[in-house]
Write a protein that holds these residues in place. Structure first.
Motif, PDB file in Angstrom:
ATOM      1  N   PRO A   1      -3.278  10.080   4.391  1.00 44.86           N
ATOM      2  CA  PRO A   1      -1.957   9.529   4.673  1.00 44.86           C
ATOM      3  C   PRO A   1      -1.278   8.990   3.413  1.00 44.86           C
ATOM      4  O   PRO A   1      -1.941   8.438   2.531  1.00 44.86           O
ATOM      5  CB  PRO A   1      -2.267   8.378   5.628  1.00 44.86           C
ATOM      6  CG  PRO A   1      -3.667   7.993   5.324  1.00 44.86           C
ATOM      7  CD  PRO A   1      -4.365   9.211   4.818  1.00 44.86           C
ATOM      8  N   VAL A   2       0.024   9.178   3.328  1.00 42.79           N
ATOM      9  CA  VAL A   2       0.797   8.519   2.272  1.00 42.79           C
ATOM     10  C   VAL A   2       1.276   7.207   2.884  1.00 42.79           C
ATOM     11  O   VAL A   2       2.018   7.226   3.868  1.00 42.79           O
ATOM     12  CB  VAL A   2       2.014   9.385   1.867  1.00 42.79           C
ATOM     13  CG1 VAL A   2       2.870   8.665   0.833  1.00 42.79           C
ATOM     14  CG2 VAL A   2       1.548  10.740   1.368  1.00 42.79           C
ATOM     15  N   VAL A   3       0.793   6.104   2.353  1.00 36.82           N
ATOM     16  CA  VAL A   3       1.124   4.813   2.959  1.00 36.82           C
ATOM     17  C   VAL A   3       2.066   4.042   2.042  1.00 36.82           C
ATOM     18  O   VAL A   3       1.808   3.904   0.852  1.00 36.82           O
ATOM     19  CB  VAL A   3      -0.161   3.981   3.209  1.00 36.82           C
ATOM     20  CG1 VAL A   3       0.185   2.636   3.850  1.00 36.82           C
ATOM     21  CG2 VAL A   3      -1.118   4.758   4.105  1.00 36.82           C
ATOM     22  N   GLU A   4       3.158   3.570   2.626  1.00 38.09           N
ATOM     23  CA  GLU A   4       4.093   2.755   1.839  1.00 38.09           C
ATOM     24  C   GLU A   4       4.272   1.407   2.532  1.00 38.09           C
ATOM     25  O   GLU A   4       4.504   1.353   3.735  1.00 38.09           O
ATOM     26  CB  GLU A   4       5.433   3.485   1.725  1.00 38.09           C
ATOM     27  CG  GLU A   4       6.353   2.781   0.768  1.00 38.09           C
ATOM     28  CD  GLU A   4       7.388   3.711   0.134  1.00 38.09           C
ATOM     29  OE1 GLU A   4       7.195   4.945   0.137  1.00 38.09           O
ATOM     30  OE2 GLU A   4       8.387   3.169  -0.360  1.00 38.09           O
ATOM     31  N   ARG A   5       4.116   0.345   1.760  1.00 38.22           N
ATOM     32  CA  ARG A   5       4.279  -1.003   2.312  1.00 38.22           C
ATOM     33  C   ARG A   5       5.627  -1.534   1.845  1.00 38.22           C
ATOM     34  O   ARG A   5       5.727  -2.046   0.727  1.00 38.22           O
ATOM     35  CB  ARG A   5       3.146  -1.919   1.843  1.00 38.22           C
ATOM     36  CG  ARG A   5       1.777  -1.501   2.385  1.00 38.22           C
ATOM     37  CD  ARG A   5       0.670  -2.330   1.753  1.00 38.22           C
ATOM     38  NE  ARG A   5      -0.636  -1.885   2.190  1.00 38.22           N
ATOM     39  CZ  ARG A   5      -1.313  -2.430   3.213  1.00 38.22           C
ATOM     40  NH1 ARG A   5      -0.805  -3.445   3.860  1.00 38.22           N
ATOM     41  NH2 ARG A   5      -2.494  -1.961   3.540  1.00 38.22           N
ATOM     42  N   PRO A   6       6.669  -1.439   2.681  1.00 40.22           N
ATOM     43  CA  PRO A   6       8.003  -1.838   2.228  1.00 40.22           C
ATOM     44  C   PRO A   6       8.134  -3.363   2.139  1.00 40.22           C
ATOM     45  O   PRO A   6       7.501  -4.089   2.921  1.00 40.22           O
ATOM     46  CB  PRO A   6       8.909  -1.280   3.326  1.00 40.22           C
ATOM     47  CG  PRO A   6       8.050  -1.230   4.540  1.00 40.22           C
ATOM     48  CD  PRO A   6       6.653  -0.976   4.069  1.00 40.22           C
ATOM     49  N   PRO A   7       8.953  -3.842   1.204  1.00 39.50           N
ATOM     50  CA  PRO A   7       9.109  -5.290   1.052  1.00 39.50           C
ATOM     51  C   PRO A   7      10.118  -5.853   2.065  1.00 39.50           C
ATOM     52  O   PRO A   7      11.259  -6.149   1.715  1.00 39.50           O
ATOM     53  CB  PRO A   7       9.634  -5.425  -0.387  1.00 39.50           C
ATOM     54  CG  PRO A   7      10.353  -4.125  -0.636  1.00 39.50           C
ATOM     55  CD  PRO A   7       9.738  -3.076   0.236  1.00 39.50           C
TER      56      PRO A   7
END
Ligand code: FAD
Length: 329
Positions: A175-181
């Motif tokens: 998975p490409v995981v992005e943790r947005p602010p």
């Protein structure tokens, strides 16, 4: 990505997404393929397990927007909605989907109000016309199907479980995981107590491929055991009519119908249920409907694919025995 189809994740509250996500992601993939868009999952949780993230990738999420914070559990609409609205405002997805579950049903309605856009609730089909998305959804307790579209995007919709096809699993996909602010607000409601129902060991009602359901004809709560025995043999969930729930024989979460759960299993078997329109509203899209009722005039026979006129206390044990034999259990 402005051309993205988002699916809000429904999880098991223990770090893993539920099976209904596979269906929403599958349908999103089918639509995204027609617009050159991308499928993304949005997961709001207090904890996400690595295999849960992998599962989303396998089901088709090319990216997972992960917002992980203690304030996100348990679900509270006033905490989740602004987080999702902020993220949608920044990323401008084309569509936001969620399965019809207790919390996503509420969350998506709140989100639609917050974003000032329409919501196609309980959708059963999607298509494109002139570049716009058309959703099909039941109205008038399922008697009619209406087609709706959106005056403005993003297209928000909840998807009825067991209707849409998951895509072929993309095994081994990382998975490409992005943790947005994003800002996670502090809850204004205080959590007092959580009471866990003791698990029946049977599948979850809205996710089950087979549902065995009982009504007033069961005559008392102790008799549901007749249906539970059948359910165990064929791997079914057990549901109930409102009459059975109002009588206190089953908790409300097992109620099927207009004021209960909407189900769409491959096989629905109703025992001692008359087939009132409000009950049908929750199960009429089941693929195969079997009704067992001692009254040959019971309305449920009008929509049943197979009807058995007989006493459920004789028919249900016979079916259990026969299924046991056939399935060699
Ligand atoms: C606003 C509103 C919302 C509602 N929402 C819902 C909802 O979400 N879900 C829902 O289910 N209902 C709902 N209802 C109630 C609905 O109208 C019916 O009253 C209810 O579905 C009836 O439940 P039942 O079929 O179990 O009982 P009944 O209508 O009493 O039917 C019992 C059936 O069992 C049969 N029977 C009896 N004994 C036996 C036996 N030994 N063997 C075989 N058959 C037997 C009888 O012939 C009869 O057909 C709602 C009503 C309203 C007004």
């Amino acid at each position: 990505m402005a051309n993205a189809f988002w699916c809000v994740v429904e999880d098991d509250r223990a770090g893993r997404p539920k099976k209904v996500n596979a269906e929403a992601l599958g349908e999103a993939a089918r639509l995204a393929a027609q617009t050159g868009g991308q499928v993304e999952a949005v997961w709001l949780t207090d904890r996400a397990e690595a295999d849960g993230l992998g599962q989303l990738a396998e089901w088709g999420a090319e990216k997972v927007w992960l917002v992980e914070a203690p304030a996100l559990a348990p679900y509270r609409g006033e905490v989740w909605t602004p987080v999702l609205a902020e993220l949608a405002g920044t990323e401008q997805p084309k569509a936001i989907f969620g399965a019809v579950t207790s919390r996503l049903r509420e969350l998506m309605a709140r989100l639609a109000a917050r974003l000032g856009v329409g919501l196609s609730a309980d959708s059963v089909a999607f298509d494109f016309r002139d570049g716009g998305l058309i959703a099909t959804r039941p109205v008038y307790a399922g008697k009619l199907l209406s087609k709706v579209t959106w005056a403005a995007g993003p297209w928000l919709a909840t998807l009825r479980p067991n209707v849409f096809k998951p895509r072929d699993p993309r095994t081994g996909k990382a998975p490409v995981v992005e943790r947005p602010p994003v800002t996670v607000p502090q809850p204004t409601m205080t959590f007092v107590e959580r009471r866990e129902e003791v698990s029946t060991g049977l599948p979850e009602l809205t996710e089950a491929e087979i549902v065995v359901s009982g009504g007033r004809g069961l005559k008392g709560p102790e008799n549901f055991v007749v249906l539970e025995e059948l359910a165990k043999v064929i791997g079914a969930a057990v549901g109930a009519s409102r009459a059975a729930v109002d009588a206190g024989w089953r908790p409300h979460r097992f109620q099927i119908g207009q004021t209960g759960r909407t189900i769409s299993p491959k096989l629905y078997m109703g025992f001692g249920i008359s087939g009132a329109i409000q009950h049908l509203a929750g199960m009429r899209t089941s693929k195969v409907i079997v009704a067992v009722n001692k009254d040959p005039e019971a309305p449920i026979f009008k929509i049943a694919d197979y009807g058995i006129v007989g006493d459920l206390f004789e028919v249900a044990p016979l079916l259990t025995r026969e299924f046991k034999r056939l399935l060699e259990k």
